[in-house]
Design a protein around this motif. Structure first.
Motif, PDB file in Angstrom:
ATOM      1  N   GLY A 273     100.666 -54.633  83.753  1.00 52.13           N
ATOM      2  CA  GLY A 273     100.577 -54.984  82.346  1.00 52.13           C
ATOM      3  C   GLY A 273      99.947 -53.893  81.506  1.00 52.13           C
ATOM      4  O   GLY A 273     100.134 -52.713  81.745  1.00 52.13           O
ATOM      5  N   ARG A 274      99.146 -54.304  80.526  1.00 50.42           N
ATOM      6  CA  ARG A 274      98.534 -53.361  79.598  1.00 50.42           C
ATOM      7  C   ARG A 274      97.110 -52.976  80.013  1.00 50.42           C
ATOM      8  O   ARG A 274      96.373 -52.394  79.227  1.00 50.42           O
ATOM      9  N   TRP A 275      96.738 -53.300  81.212  1.00 55.99           N
ATOM     10  CA  TRP A 275      95.392 -52.976  81.699  1.00 55.99           C
ATOM     11  C   TRP A 275      95.206 -51.475  81.753  1.00 55.99           C
ATOM     12  O   TRP A 275      96.105 -50.733  82.139  1.00 55.99           O
ATOM     13  N   VAL A 276      94.040 -50.992  81.342  1.00 55.01           N
ATOM     14  CA  VAL A 276      93.722 -49.569  81.412  1.00 55.01           C
ATOM     15  C   VAL A 276      92.443 -49.396  82.223  1.00 55.01           C
ATOM     16  O   VAL A 276      91.615 -50.302  82.301  1.00 55.01           O
ATOM     17  N   VAL A 277      92.304 -48.220  82.821  1.00 51.19           N
ATOM     18  CA  VAL A 277      91.097 -47.926  83.594  1.00 51.19           C
ATOM     19  C   VAL A 277      89.938 -47.706  82.625  1.00 51.19           C
ATOM     20  O   VAL A 277      89.997 -46.811  81.778  1.00 51.19           O
ATOM     21  N   PRO A 278      88.859 -48.496  82.735  1.00 51.67           N
ATOM     22  CA  PRO A 278      87.722 -48.337  81.817  1.00 51.67           C
ATOM     23  C   PRO A 278      86.796 -47.200  82.260  1.00 51.67           C
ATOM     24  O   PRO A 278      86.861 -46.731  83.399  1.00 51.67           O
ATOM     25  N   SER A 279      85.914 -46.802  81.357  1.00 55.96           N
ATOM     26  CA  SER A 279      84.995 -45.708  81.673  1.00 55.96           C
ATOM     27  C   SER A 279      84.033 -46.077  82.791  1.00 55.96           C
ATOM     28  O   SER A 279      83.599 -45.209  83.558  1.00 55.96           O
ATOM     29  N   ALA A 280      83.687 -47.374  82.917  1.00 58.15           N
ATOM     30  CA  ALA A 280      82.755 -47.792  83.970  1.00 58.15           C
ATOM     31  C   ALA A 280      83.308 -47.477  85.356  1.00 58.15           C
ATOM     32  O   ALA A 280      82.575 -47.017  86.245  1.00 58.15           O
ATOM     33  N   ASP A 281      84.605 -47.718  85.557  1.00 57.12           N
ATOM     34  CA  ASP A 281      85.230 -47.408  86.848  1.00 57.12           C
ATOM     35  C   ASP A 281      85.227 -45.906  87.102  1.00 57.12           C
ATOM     36  O   ASP A 281      85.012 -45.447  88.233  1.00 57.12           O
ATOM     37  N   MET A 282      85.485 -45.134  86.056  1.00 63.02           N
ATOM     38  CA  MET A 282      85.500 -43.678  86.206  1.00 63.02           C
ATOM     39  C   MET A 282      84.102 -43.151  86.518  1.00 63.02           C
ATOM     40  O   MET A 282      83.934 -42.244  87.352  1.00 63.02           O
ATOM     41  N   GLN A 283      83.082 -43.700  85.865  1.00 62.85           N
ATOM     42  CA  GLN A 283      81.711 -43.277  86.116  1.00 62.85           C
ATOM     43  C   GLN A 283      81.297 -43.588  87.560  1.00 62.85           C
ATOM     44  O   GLN A 283      80.631 -42.774  88.216  1.00 62.85           O
ATOM     45  N   LYS A 284      81.700 -44.753  88.055  1.00 64.29           N
ATOM     46  CA  LYS A 284      81.386 -45.120  89.441  1.00 64.29           C
ATOM     47  C   LYS A 284      82.027 -44.146  90.419  1.00 64.29           C
ATOM     48  O   LYS A 284      81.384 -43.673  91.362  1.00 64.29           O
ATOM     49  N   PHE A 285      83.296 -43.820  90.177  1.00 59.20           N
ATOM     50  CA  PHE A 285      83.982 -42.878  91.065  1.00 59.20           C
ATOM     51  C   PHE A 285      83.384 -41.484  90.959  1.00 59.20           C
ATOM     52  O   PHE A 285      83.240 -40.775  91.951  1.00 59.20           O
ATOM     53  N   ALA A 286      83.016 -41.071  89.724  1.00 60.94           N
ATOM     54  CA  ALA A 286      82.404 -39.754  89.540  1.00 60.94           C
ATOM     55  C   ALA A 286      81.105 -39.651  90.328  1.00 60.94           C
ATOM     56  O   ALA A 286      80.827 -38.625  90.961  1.00 60.94           O
ATOM     57  N   GLY A 287      80.317 -40.705  90.307  1.00 62.52           N
ATOM     58  CA  GLY A 287      79.074 -40.696  91.065  1.00 62.52           C
ATOM     59  C   GLY A 287      79.313 -40.588  92.556  1.00 62.52           C
ATOM     60  O   GLY A 287      78.600 -39.873  93.267  1.00 62.52           O
ATOM     61  N   ALA A 288      80.344 -41.290  93.042  1.00 61.51           N
ATOM     62  CA  ALA A 288      80.644 -41.263  94.479  1.00 61.51           C
ATOM     63  C   ALA A 288      81.216 -39.923  94.904  1.00 61.51           C
ATOM     64  O   ALA A 288      80.809 -39.342  95.917  1.00 61.51           O
ATOM     65  N   ALA A 289      82.185 -39.413  94.134  1.00 64.06           N
ATOM     66  CA  ALA A 289      82.901 -38.197  94.534  1.00 64.06           C
ATOM     67  C   ALA A 289      82.136 -36.924  94.221  1.00 64.06           C
ATOM     68  O   ALA A 289      82.482 -35.856  94.742  1.00 64.06           O
ATOM     69  N   ARG A 290      81.118 -37.011  93.377  1.00 65.10           N
ATOM     70  CA  ARG A 290      80.384 -35.817  93.001  1.00 65.10           C
ATOM     71  C   ARG A 290      78.938 -35.799  93.504  1.00 65.10           C
ATOM     72  O   ARG A 290      78.336 -34.741  93.613  1.00 65.10           O
ATOM     73  N   ALA A 291      78.373 -36.962  93.797  1.00 65.58           N
ATOM     74  CA  ALA A 291      76.973 -37.009  94.206  1.00 65.58           C
ATOM     75  C   ALA A 291      76.776 -37.649  95.580  1.00 65.58           C
ATOM     76  O   ALA A 291      76.180 -37.071  96.481  1.00 65.58           O
ATOM     77  N   ILE A 292      77.307 -38.868  95.763  1.00 66.08           N
ATOM     78  CA  ILE A 292      77.076 -39.591  97.023  1.00 66.08           C
ATOM     79  C   ILE A 292      77.838 -38.959  98.174  1.00 66.08           C
ATOM     80  O   ILE A 292      77.293 -38.690  99.245  1.00 66.08           O
ATOM     81  N   ASP A 293      79.113 -38.717  97.971  1.00 70.64           N
ATOM     82  CA  ASP A 293      79.965 -38.125  99.013  1.00 70.64           C
ATOM     83  C   ASP A 293      80.780 -37.008  98.377  1.00 70.64           C
ATOM     84  O   ASP A 293      81.970 -37.171  98.121  1.00 70.64           O
ATOM     85  N   PRO A 294      80.167 -35.840  98.096  1.00 75.60           N
ATOM     86  CA  PRO A 294      80.819 -34.777  97.313  1.00 75.60           C
ATOM     87  C   PRO A 294      82.152 -34.324  97.913  1.00 75.60           C
ATOM     88  O   PRO A 294      82.279 -34.157  99.125  1.00 75.60           O
ATOM     89  N   ALA A 295      83.147 -34.149  97.046  1.00 76.11           N
ATOM     90  CA  ALA A 295      84.473 -33.687  97.465  1.00 76.11           C
ATOM     91  C   ALA A 295      84.890 -32.516  96.595  1.00 76.11           C
ATOM     92  O   ALA A 295      84.510 -32.422  95.428  1.00 76.11           O
ATOM     93  N   ASP A 296      85.704 -31.628  97.160  1.00 79.28           N
ATOM     94  CA  ASP A 296      86.204 -30.482  96.397  1.00 79.28           C
ATOM     95  C   ASP A 296      87.241 -30.913  95.357  1.00 79.28           C
ATOM     96  O   ASP A 296      87.300 -30.376  94.255  1.00 79.28           O
ATOM     97  N   VAL A 297      88.089 -31.874  95.749  1.00 75.78           N
ATOM     98  CA  VAL A 297      89.127 -32.386  94.847  1.00 75.78           C
ATOM     99  C   VAL A 297      88.946 -33.891  94.723  1.00 75.78           C
ATOM    100  O   VAL A 297      88.961 -34.604  95.730  1.00 75.78           O
TER     101      VAL A 297
END
Length: 340
Positions: A273-297
């Motif tokens: 439908g018209r659902w969009v990814v909110p900033s809260a979901d992006m912030q959670k992923f940013a924290g995981a992929a950049r701080a908790i479990d850092p990834a190159d990509v």
């Protein structure tokens, strides 16, 4: 064959090679900030074994070109947000950042650096290999359905059998790693051309492949969607692909490793439908992929669009977003440049 002088002098040539940032680590390990995507001016100078003043002078002379490839200077709220998301400590009022593409751009401009010269040698060698491969872009409307099925079957075999075989060889070989990577890229080029040919034939016959892909994606459960994304990573040359399929994953659904050794973290969102990814979901992923479990990509793959706020967080965090339209193209055979 394009020579080094032409690369140093031609902005167009440099622009056409910016997707090959993987060559940087083939020459020398590139240290990154905690966000896993950027380097400072001092870090760039250390990589190229030149002075900070040399890098600043290069930026002064080619600022617009470098900004187009990912160079930026953060200050004010943007700098505060970046410090918070990346976890870096700095009291400066502004911070100049280079993306991997911008560092590659510097390598194509910096004359007085042996490291930069070696990077250019790798680039020119790869360009020569690509240019010497035979290319046939012709599409004939009188191709029979039998030929079409044969092309599709060959592409399937290449993607599901030959490319994984090369992935295994690359993972276990050090002496011939570069040669194997080049051969695999040749195979993948053939596969992509066959997929493109197949899609054009279907389009001419009124059977648009994007409609089939879209319907297939809509029918997937979240578990099937994560497995689908994992399959796309394997198709594009990634190894060590793991689908977590757990709700305690801190926002990371799939992990992998690119052919050149970079780690990959993926968040998958299957929404209709018209659902969009909110900033809260992006912030959670940013924290995981950049701080908790850092990834190159870091990839955030969704079947829908992203909110403006989520896009802003992704840009600051160096996260690659793949929306519904881009996902359909990826699923139909187009490779993600970030995985090359």
């Amino acid at each position: 064959m394009i020579n080094e002088t032409a690369l140093l002098e031609s902005k167009t040539l440099r622009s056409n090679m910016l997707d090959r940032a993987d060559v940087l680590n083939r020459v020398k390990a590139l240290s990154l900030l905690p966000d896993g995507m950027h380097v400072t001016t001092a870090m760039a100078a250390a990589y190229f074994s030149v002075t900070v003043e040399a890098i600043r002078a290069l930026v002064h002379d080619h600022r617009s070109e470098l900004e187009a490839s990912g160079y930026q200077v953060l200050s004010g709220p943007e700098l505060s947000d970046f410090k918070q998301l990346s976890g870096i400590q700095s009291r400066t009022r502004s911070l100049a950042l280079f993306s991997r593409r911008a560092i590659l751009n510097v390598a194509m401009l910096l004359r007085d650096s042996e490291v930069a010269r070696q990077v250019r040698v790798y680039l020119l060698d790869a360009e020569y290999q690509a240019r010497t491969q035979p290319v046939d872009n012709s599409v004939h409307t009188d191709v029979t359905s039998l030929d079409d099925r044969i092309d599709h079957r060959i592409a399937h075999i290449l993607g599901q059998t030959v490319v994984p075989m090369f992935n295994a060889l690359i993972a276990s070989s050090s002496e011939h790693r570069r040669e194997l990577i080049t051969l695999r890229e040749d195979i993948q080029n053939v596969e992509r051309k066959l997929c493109w040919h197949h899609q054009r034939i279907n389009a001419l016959e009124g059977d648009a492949p994007t409609d089939q892909v879209r319907s297939s994606l809509k029918a997937m459960t979240w578990q099937a969607f994560e497995r689908h994304v994992a399959g796309l990573l394997r198709r594009d040359g990634c190894t060590d692909v793991v689908v977590r399929q757990a709700r305690s994953d801190c926002g990371i659904d799939v992990t992998a490793r690119t052919a050149d050794g970079r780690t990959v973290a993926v968040q998958c969102k299957n929404r209709a439908g018209r659902w969009v990814v909110p900033s809260a979901d992006m912030q959670k992923f940013a924290g995981a992929a950049r701080a908790i479990d850092p990834a190159d990509v870091a990839l955030f793959v969704a079947t829908c669009n992203f909110s403006h706020e989520a896009q802003a967080v992704a840009k600051l965090s160096g996260i690659v977003t793949v929306n519904g339209d881009e996902l359909e193209a990826w699923s139909a055979g187009v490779r993600l440049s970030e995985l090359r």
